[in-house]
Write a protein that holds these residues in place. Structure first.
Motif, PDB file in Angstrom:
ATOM      1  N   TYR A  57       4.329  12.362  -6.502  1.00  0.00           N
ATOM      2  CA  TYR A  57       3.931  11.278  -7.409  1.00  0.00           C
ATOM      3  C   TYR A  57       4.358  11.588  -8.845  1.00  0.00           C
ATOM      4  O   TYR A  57       4.743  10.681  -9.598  1.00  0.00           O
ATOM      5  CB  TYR A  57       2.426  11.033  -7.336  1.00  0.00           C
ATOM      6  N   PRO A 273      -0.206   4.421  -7.294  1.00  0.00           N
ATOM      7  CA  PRO A 273       0.040   4.271  -5.850  1.00  0.00           C
ATOM      8  C   PRO A 273       0.293   2.810  -5.506  1.00  0.00           C
ATOM      9  O   PRO A 273      -0.336   1.900  -6.072  1.00  0.00           O
ATOM     10  CB  PRO A 273      -1.253   4.787  -5.210  1.00  0.00           C
ATOM     11  N   ASP A 277       3.822   2.875  -0.453  1.00  0.00           N
ATOM     12  CA  ASP A 277       3.592   4.306  -0.229  1.00  0.00           C
ATOM     13  C   ASP A 277       2.993   4.584   1.142  1.00  0.00           C
ATOM     14  O   ASP A 277       3.131   5.696   1.664  1.00  0.00           O
ATOM     15  CB  ASP A 277       2.683   4.878  -1.319  1.00  0.00           C
ATOM     16  N   ASP A 280       5.737   5.765   3.436  1.00  0.00           N
ATOM     17  CA  ASP A 280       6.497   6.945   3.043  1.00  0.00           C
ATOM     18  C   ASP A 280       5.846   8.154   3.701  1.00  0.00           C
ATOM     19  O   ASP A 280       4.720   8.532   3.374  1.00  0.00           O
ATOM     20  CB  ASP A 280       6.490   7.096   1.514  1.00  0.00           C
ATOM     21  N   LEU A 283       4.058  10.814   1.748  1.00  0.00           N
ATOM     22  CA  LEU A 283       2.823  10.475   1.048  1.00  0.00           C
ATOM     23  C   LEU A 283       1.696  10.060   1.989  1.00  0.00           C
ATOM     24  O   LEU A 283       0.516  10.233   1.651  1.00  0.00           O
ATOM     25  CB  LEU A 283       3.083   9.332   0.055  1.00  0.00           C
TER      26      LEU A 283
END
Length: 311
Positions: A57, A273, A277, A280, A283
């Protein structure tokens, strides 16, 4: 909630959890107490994977700075505008969106800011089964439902003045207390004349897919499982009720506690966020959690006394 979804939840629901987001202690506690086999996992390894996502992040703050401020929007098609008018006439809708400016529009899913850090895939599988053959009107109702099946609720009397209500739905809640007059409840029977009634409804939220916009940024409030399902189905946009705020005092009227405690993080950070995400693998982590029930307990206390009127 379908019978199939209920069976899957009883066996343990599959959860998608966003790593690297506040707070590490919340993640460790959740895994230990709610994930199947979580108490046996090494907390140091869990912290390491959370830290790796947190570092990513930090990289995204540079690579995708301002990405959340580029959310694309589309108006509702002319042919579907009668559905918007019907929606606005519904009492659930009026009670939910009665104090701030709003619009019903189509919003880009990937760039919606996510304040909720998990979704359940059991819900998503049920949604995906419906999405396959939907036209635009059905998709509108999917995002902004007026008619929907209610999950089961169990009522247990704990004592003479205490009741417990349970449901597998994460949307289960107590509503605001309300004062009734006898004419509000025709056919009411009692041991004598009734002057007034005081009640607390237990049930569910309106659960429209909704969001809050400040300047160019849109934070998703309700409808995470539907947003996730739409994105799983390859759709880029969702019908959404978007409330507009221009100052912190307005935020307090509409956002959930998570956003209210740290509005700058969601509305002003360089790369918060996002819904994308959840897709992903660096994450998002999938976990199987123990079956859970949401629980509401209500206790009735009545006090009677005689007061002297000195006037």
């Amino acid at each position: 909630m379908s019978e199939k979804t209920l069976r899957e939840r009883k066996a343990g629901a599959e959860l998608v959890w966003l790593l690297g987001q506040p707070h590490l202690s919340d993640y460790l506690d959740f895994v230990k107490n709610k994930v199947i086999g979580g108490a046996d996992l090494d907390p140091r390894r869990l912290a390491d994977e959370w830290r790796a996502a947190n570092d990513l992040y930090a990289e995204l703050e540079q690579a995708e700075a301002g990405f959340a401020d580029e959310t694309k929007r589309r108006p509702v098609e002319r042919a579907l505008r009668p559905l918007v008018r019907r929606l606005e006439e519904n009492p659930w809708f009026r009670d939910s969106f009665d104090n701030l400016p709003y619009s019903v529009e189509r919003v880009e899913l990937d760039k919606l800011v996510a304040s909720q850090n998990h979704v359940e895939r059991a819900f998503t599988k049920a949604f995906l089964e419906r999405l396959g053959s939907m036209d635009e009107e059905e998709e509108f109702h999917f995002c902004l439902p007026l008619d929907k099946p209610q999950p089961p609720v169990t009522v247990t009397r704990l004592s003479a003045d205490r009741y417990a209500f349970t449901s597998p739905s994460t949307d289960f809640r107590a509503h605001s207390p309300r004062l009734f007059r006898p004419e509000d409840l025709p056919g009411l029977s009692s041991s004598g004349p009734v002057s007034a009634l005081f009640g607390i409804a237990v049930g569910f939220g309106s659960n429209f897919l909704s969001a809050v916009r400040s300047d160019k940024r849109i934070v998703l409030q309700n409808g995470y499982h539907r947003a996730y399902a739409l994105r799983c189905a390859g759709l880029e946009y969702a019908y959404c009720v978007v409330e507009d705020v221009t100052r912190k005092d307005e935020l307090k009227l509409t956002v959930d506690d998570t956003v209210a405690q740290d509005p700058e993080f969601y509305f002003a950070s360089r790369r918060p966020p996002l819904i994308k995400d959840f897709f992903d693998r660096r994450l998002a982590k999938r976990m199987r959690i123990r079956p859970m029930q949401n629980y509401v307990e209500i206790e009735i206390k009545v006090r009677s006394s005689i007061a002297t009127d000195w006037n």
